[in-house]
Design a protein around this motif. Structure first.
Motif, PDB file in Angstrom:
ATOM      1  N   THR A  50       0.818  -1.213   0.000  1.00  0.00           N
ATOM      2  CA  THR A  50       0.000   0.000   0.000  1.00  0.00           C
ATOM      3  C   THR A  50       0.851   1.260   0.000  1.00  0.00           C
ATOM      4  N   LYS A  51       0.244   2.365  -0.359  1.00  0.00           N
ATOM      5  CA  LYS A  51       0.769   3.724  -0.166  1.00  0.00           C
ATOM      6  C   LYS A  51       2.179   3.930  -0.713  1.00  0.00           C
ATOM      7  N   GLY A  52       2.435   3.430  -1.920  1.00  0.00           N
ATOM      8  CA  GLY A  52       3.709   3.698  -2.565  1.00  0.00           C
ATOM      9  C   GLY A  52       4.824   2.738  -2.230  1.00  0.00           C
ATOM     10  N   ALA A  53       4.579   1.741  -1.397  1.00  0.00           N
ATOM     11  CA  ALA A  53       5.611   0.744  -1.113  1.00  0.00           C
ATOM     12  C   ALA A  53       5.934  -0.030  -2.397  1.00  0.00           C
ATOM     13  N   ASP A  54       7.185  -0.523  -2.498  1.00  0.00           N
ATOM     14  CA  ASP A  54       7.606  -1.143  -3.753  1.00  0.00           C
ATOM     15  C   ASP A  54       8.536  -2.325  -3.493  1.00  0.00           C
ATOM     16  N   PRO A  55       8.017  -3.430  -2.966  1.00  0.00           N
ATOM     17  CA  PRO A  55       8.858  -4.598  -2.721  1.00  0.00           C
ATOM     18  C   PRO A  55       8.998  -5.470  -3.965  1.00  0.00           C
ATOM     19  N   THR A  56       9.930  -6.410  -3.902  1.00  0.00           N
ATOM     20  CA  THR A  56      10.082  -7.438  -4.927  1.00  0.00           C
ATOM     21  C   THR A  56       9.727  -8.784  -4.309  1.00  0.00           C
ATOM     22  N   ILE A  57       8.756  -9.465  -4.904  1.00  0.00           N
ATOM     23  CA  ILE A  57       8.292 -10.753  -4.392  1.00  0.00           C
ATOM     24  C   ILE A  57       8.612 -11.807  -5.447  1.00  0.00           C
ATOM     25  N   GLU A  58       9.482 -12.761  -5.120  1.00  0.00           N
ATOM     26  CA  GLU A  58       9.965 -13.733  -6.092  1.00  0.00           C
ATOM     27  C   GLU A  58       9.721 -15.161  -5.601  1.00  0.00           C
ATOM     28  N   ARG A  59       9.153 -15.973  -6.488  1.00  0.00           N
ATOM     29  CA  ARG A  59       8.991 -17.402  -6.228  1.00  0.00           C
ATOM     30  C   ARG A  59       8.340 -17.684  -4.879  1.00  0.00           C
ATOM     31  N   CYS A  60       7.345 -16.888  -4.538  1.00  0.00           N
ATOM     32  CA  CYS A  60       6.634 -17.081  -3.281  1.00  0.00           C
ATOM     33  C   CYS A  60       5.281 -17.750  -3.549  1.00  0.00           C
ATOM     34  N   THR A  61       4.838 -18.568  -2.620  1.00  0.00           N
ATOM     35  CA  THR A  61       3.567 -19.277  -2.733  1.00  0.00           C
ATOM     36  C   THR A  61       2.668 -18.909  -1.565  1.00  0.00           C
ATOM     37  N   VAL A  62       1.437 -18.506  -1.875  1.00  0.00           N
ATOM     38  CA  VAL A  62       0.436 -18.209  -0.862  1.00  0.00           C
ATOM     39  C   VAL A  62      -0.650 -19.275  -0.968  1.00  0.00           C
ATOM     40  N   THR A  63      -0.879 -19.991   0.121  1.00  0.00           N
ATOM     41  CA  THR A  63      -1.824 -21.095   0.129  1.00  0.00           C
ATOM     42  C   THR A  63      -2.977 -20.801   1.079  1.00  0.00           C
TER      43      THR A  63
END
Length: 811
Positions: free
Chosen positions: A405-418
C-alpha cells in the motif's frame, strides 16, 4: 582450643621447623604468620578489621560453617592483599561507604564464605587481583552484591547473591571476571551490570531472577558473553544494551519478562545462538538506532503476553534472523524508519494474531526461504520508500498473504500463498511491487487483487482454485497519480491459459478470470483491507435524504438503529428550516458512537448517514473513509499525528469511520501511541467541527470502557447507537435477499433448515452476524455447484434451487 583464640600452624620447607602457636586475636595471628601457614579460627565473634597480606590459609573450624563471625563496628571487615586461602567464615559489615570483603591483590581462593552485610558492596575486587571465589553467598540489601572494578578479574564459581540494594554483580572500570554456575536474585538494581570501555563479563550456567530492574545491563562500550544462562522474573527489561555495548548469548533462556525481553540502543551489537525468548510483555527483541545490530541464529521467540510485535526494528537498526522461529505473538516482525533493515533466512513465523511482517516508513526487509503460516496478514509493505524482497517464501493460512500500500515497492519472487481467506496478494492506495513467479492456491477471495490503478508488475505468476477469481484489477476511479494499472506478463490461472492486464479506460476489469461464484453482496462490508480508500466523491449528492432513508429502511432488522437515524435526520432538517426562517436552530452534534458485534451493519449505516448529511447540505460530499488503529497509529513518536491528520483530511466533507476505536486506548498503554491519535483527533474535531463527521465503532463493552477512559472523546459525541445481533429469522432474510440478488431460490424446506441452522450456530466472539449469513449463502452455492455439475443436462430449477442439504456443517 579456647574460644576467641587463633591457632597457627607454622610450616616451612622441612618438618623440624613446623610448630604451633595460639594467639588472642586474629590480627596478632596474621602478624606472626608466614607464607604457607594455616590459621584455624575458633568459633566466636571477632570485632576486628582484618588484612591478609601473606599467602596463608585462614579458615574456621571444620564442620562449623558460619561459627566464626568477622564483624567490626565500621570499616572493611576483611581485606585480602595476597594469594591466600580464606574459607568457612561469616563476614558482617556495617559501613555504607566500604565493602565487606575487599580483594586488592594476588590470586587468593575464597571458599564457603557467607557475607551478611549492609555495606557499599558485599565483595569488591579491584586492581590486579584475580581471586577464585567458590560457594560464597552475599546478602547485602544496602548496596552492590559483588563489585569488580578498576581492572580486577577472577573466577566466581557456584556463588549466590541472595539480596542486593543495588546491582547484583557490577563490573566496571575495565574489569573482566568470569561467573560459573552463579545465581543472582532479589536485587533492587540490575542483576548483572557491565559498563565502561574494556569492561567485560563471561557467565556460564548462571541464573538471574526476581530483579527489580533489568536482568542484564551492558553499556558504554562494555562486552559480555553469556552461555547457558537463565534470565527471568524481572520488573523491567530482561537484557538491556546501550551505547556501543556488545553481548553474545549462547544457549540462553530469557522468559517471564514484563517489558522487553531484550532492548538494544545506540550502536550496540547482540549475537544470539540457540537462545529462547518467551513470555514477554512488550517486544521480544527491541532494536533501535543506526549501527545497532542483532544477529540471531537458531533462536526461538514465542508466547508474548502483551500486544506488541515480537521483533521491533527502528531508527536505522538492523536485525538478522537465521533459522529462527517466531510464534504465538500478536505481531511477529515490525521494521520501520529509513535505514532500518531486517534479513530473515530459513525461518518460521506462525500463530500470529495480526501481521507477521510489517515494513513501513522507508524500512527494508528481506526474507529468503521463510515459512509464514496462521497469521491475519503474512507481510505488509505499508508506505512510500518501504520495500525489500521476499524470495522463495511460503505463506499459508492467512487472511491476506501479502499487502502492498501507499507507494511501497517490494520485490516478491517465487513465493507461494496457500489458502488465504481473502486475497493472496493485495495492492492498493498507490502501492507498487514486482511479483515474479509467484503462486496463489485455494484463495477464499482473489489470487491477485490490484485496485486503485496501482502500477504493480506481475510476471510468470500462477493462480489455482481461487473462489472469486485468479486476478482482479480494479481502477477505482482512475487515480492517475497512483499509476496506470498493473503490468502483466506470462501469468496464468486454472480458469484461463493466459491473463491480460486491464484496459486503461476500464474502471473495473477481471482479466483471465471470472468474478467468482459471487460478486460483492449489497449492504455487506468488504473484508479485504483497503487502508484509507475513500468512496468516489460526487460533486453533489445523487439522491435525496428520503431516498437514502428508503434504502436504510430496506436493510434487514436494525429497527432501533433506523429510529435513531431518522430522529437525527429530523433534528438536522428542522434546524435547517428554522435557520432559513431566521430562527435559532438547536445545536445538534453529529458525531456518533456505534456499538455492537461485527457484521451488524455499522459500516453500511455509516455510509448511508454520510449520504443523508450530504443530501441535507450539512456535509459537502458525504463520502465514507474507514480506518482502524493501524491506519492512525505510527510506530514512533510524531508519526501518529501525521497519520491521523492524513486520515482526517481524506474525510473532509464526509464521514471518518473508526472501526474498533477502543484499540486506540488499550488497557495497558505504557509505550503506546494510541493516545496521541486520540488527542490529535479531538483537536481536529474541535478545530474543524463543520468539516467532518466522526463515527467511532466497536464491541459494546469495549466502547463503553473506551469512552470512560477518554472523557475528552466522549464529550464530542452526541449519542450512542447500539446494533444488536441478528436473530435467526433476520439472518434468513439476508440469505433470501442474497439469493434473489444472484438469481437463486430456496427450495421447500430450505428456509426452515436455515432457521434451525442459524439457531444452532455458536454465537461466540467469532460469530459474524450478517457476514455469517453471507458466508452461509456462499457455502450453499458452492455445494450446489458441486452437486449440479454432475448432472448431464441440468434444468432451470436444478440451476437455481438451493436445498436444505446444501447447508454446510455447523462450525
Amino acid at each position: 582450643m579456647a574460644q576467641g583464640t587463633v591457632q597457627v600452624t607454622h610450616t616451612g620447607t622441612s618438618r623440624w621447623r613446623r610448630r604451633t602457636g595460639e594467639y588472642a586475636s586474629l590480627a596478632a595471628a596474621l602478624e606472626a604468620a608466614a607464607d604457607g601457614d594455616v590459621l584455624t579460627v575458633a568459633p566466636g565473634t571477632y570485632r576486628e578489621n582484618l588484612v591478609v597480606q601473606r599467602a596463608v590459609t585462614l579458615r574456621g573450624p571444620e564442620g562449623s560453617a558460619g561459627s566464626v563471625r568477622i564483624a567490626p563496628v565500621d570499616g572493611v571487615p576483611l581485606t585480602v592483599c595476597a594469594s591466600a586461602v580464606v574459607q568457612d567464615l561469616l563476614v558482617e559489615g556495617q559501613d555504607s561507604a566500604a565493602p565487606a570483603l575487599l580483594v586488592e591483590e594476588g590470586t587468593p581462593e575464597l571458599m564457603d564464605i557467607r557475607i551478611v552485610t549492609r555495606s557499599a558492596a558485599g565483595i569488591e575486587v579491584r586492581g590486579g587481583a584475580r581471586p577464585t571465589v567458590r560457594r560464597c553467598t552475599v546478602d547485602n540489601p544496602a548496596g552492590v552484591g559483588i563489585s569488580v572494578l578498576d581492572g580486577g578479574g577472577g573466577v566466581f564459581e557456584e556463588c549466590e547473591v541472595v539480596a542486593a540494594g543495588q546491582s547484583g554483580i557490577s563490573v566496571r572500570g575495565g574489569a573482566h571476571p568470569r561467573l560459573e554456575r552463579c545465581r543472582v536474585h532479589h536485587t533492587a538494581g540490575a542483576g548483572l551490570s557491565v559498563t565502561g570501555e574494556q569492561s567485560a563479563l563471561e557467565a556460564v550456567g548462571c541464573e538471574v531472577y526476581e530483579v527489580r530492574g533489568s536482568g542484564v545491563q551492558i553499556s558504554a562500550r562494555a562486552t559480555a558473553h553469556l552461555t547457558d544462562c537463565d534470565v527471568h522474573r524481572t520488573t523491567s527489561d530482561g537484557v538491556t544494551l546501550d551505547t556501543d555495548a556488545v553481548l553474545t548469548l549462547a544457549d540462553c533462556r530469557i522468559h517471564d519478562i514484563p517489558e522487553n525481553a531484550v532492548d538494544l540502543r545506540s550502536r550496540s551489537i547482540l549475537t544470539m545462538t540457540r537462545t529462547t525468548v518467551r513470555q514477554f510483555g512488550r517486544n521480544g527483541l527491541s532494536v533501535w538506532d543506526p549501527g545497532t545490530r542483532v544477529d540471531a541464529n537458531q533462536c526461538e521467540i514465542h508466547d508474548s503476553t502483551g500486544d506488541y510485535p515480537a521483533v521491533w526494528v527502528s531508527d536505522g537498526a538492523t536485525v538478522v534472523l537465521d533459522s529462527c522461529r517466531v510464534h504465538d505473538v500478536p505481531d511477529a516482525l515490525f521494521v520501520l524508519d529509513r535505514g532500518s533493515r531486517a534479513d530473515v533466512v530459513d525461518s518460521d513465523i506462525s500463530q500470529v494474531r495480526n501481521t507477521a511482517v510489517s515494513v513501513s516508513d522507508g524500512a527494508t526487509a528481506q526474507l529468503d526461504d521463510c515459512r509464514i503460516r496462521d497469521a491475519a496478514t503474512g507481510a505488509w509493505f505499508r508506505d512510500h520508500g518501504s520495500g525489500g524482497t521476499l524470495s522463495g517464501c511460503t505463506v499459508d493460512g492467512t487472511q491476506t498473504g501479502v499487502i502492498v500500500t501507499k507507494g511501497a515497492d517490494p520485490t516478491i519472487e517465487r513465493c507461494t500463498v496457500t489458502s488465504p481467506a481473502e486475497a493472496g496478494f493485495y495492492v492498493s492506495a498507490g502501492g507498487r511491487g514486482s511479483f515474479h513467479g509467484c503462486r496463489v492456491t485455494g484463495s477464499g477471495g482473489y489470487g491477485f487483487h490490484v485496485i486503485d490503478g496501482c502500477r504493480a508488475t506481475l510476471k510468470k505468476c500462477r493462480t489455482e482454485r481461487c473462489a472469486r477469481g485468479g486476478y482482479e484489477f480494479a481502477d477505482a476511479g482512475g487515480d492517475q497519480a497512483s499509476g496506470t494499472g498493473p503490468l502483466v506478463e506470462d501469468c496464468t490461472s486454472d480458469e484461463s491459459a493466459h491473463v491480460r492486464p486491464p484496459a486503461p479506460e476500464t474502471a473495473v476489469q477481471t482479466a483471465g478470470s471470472s468474478s467468482g461464484l459471487l460478486g460483492t453482496i449489497p449492504g455487506q462490508r468488504v473484508t479485504e483491507q483497503e487502508p484509507l480508500v475513500a468512496a468516489s466523491e460526487p460533486a453533489r449528492p445523487a439522491r435525496t435524504s428520503e431516498a437514502v432513508l428508503g434504502e436504510l429502511d430496506l436493510l434487514v432488522g436494525l429497527d432501533s438503529v433506523k429510529r435513531e437515524v431518522r430522529a437525527l435526520t429530523d433534528m438536522i432538517e428542522v434546524g435547517r428550516r428554522r435557520q432559513q426562517a431566521g430562527l435559532k436552530a438547536a445545536s445538534a452534534r453529529r458525531h456518533l458512537v456505534f456499538t455492537g458485534s461485527p457484521g451488524t451493519g455499522k459500516t453500511t449505516v455509516a455510509r448511508l448517514y454520510g449520504e443523508i448529511l450530504a443530501a441535507l447540505g450539512v456535509l459537502e460530499k458525504g463520502h465514507l473513509v474507514e480506518v482502524s488503529r493501524v491506519d492512525l497509529v505510527g510506530e514512533h513518536i510524531g508519526s501518529t499525528a501525521i497519520r491521523t491528520q492524513e486520515a482526517f483530511d481524506k474525510a473532509r466533507g464526509g464521514v471518518l469511520f473508526i472501526d474498533e476505536a477502543y484499540a486506540l486506548s488499550p488497557e495497558d498503554s505504557g509505550r503506546d501511541f494510541g493516545r496521541e491519535a486520540i488527542d490529535t483527533l479531538v483537536k481536529l474535531m474541535e478545530d474543524h467541527r463543520e468539516a467532518v463527521v466522526v463515527i467511532v465503532a466497536g464491541y459494546t463493552a469495549e466502547m463503553e470502557r473506551f469512552l470512560t477512559v477518554n472523557p475528552g472523546v466522549a464529550s464530542r459525541f452526541s449519542r450512542t447507537i447500539t446494533f444488536h445481533d441478528y436473530g435467526s429469522e433476520e439472518l434468513l432474510r439476508i440469505v433470501e435477499q442474497q439469493a434473489d440478488e444472484h438469481e437463486y431460490r430456496l427450495a421447500p424446506g430450505a428456509a426452515e433448515a436455515l432457521v434451525k441452522y442459524f439457531t444452532a450456530i455458536p454465537k461466540g466472539p467469532a460469530f459474524g452476524n450478517g457476514r455469517t449469513a453471507r458466508q452461509t449463502f456462499e457455502a450453499m452455492v458452492e455445494r450446489h455447484a458441486g452437486r449440479v455439475a454432475q448432472l448431464p443436462e441440468p434444468s432451470t430449477d436444478d440451476l437455481t434451487l438451493l436445498y436444505a442439504e446444501d447447508l454446510p456443517e455447523l462450525p
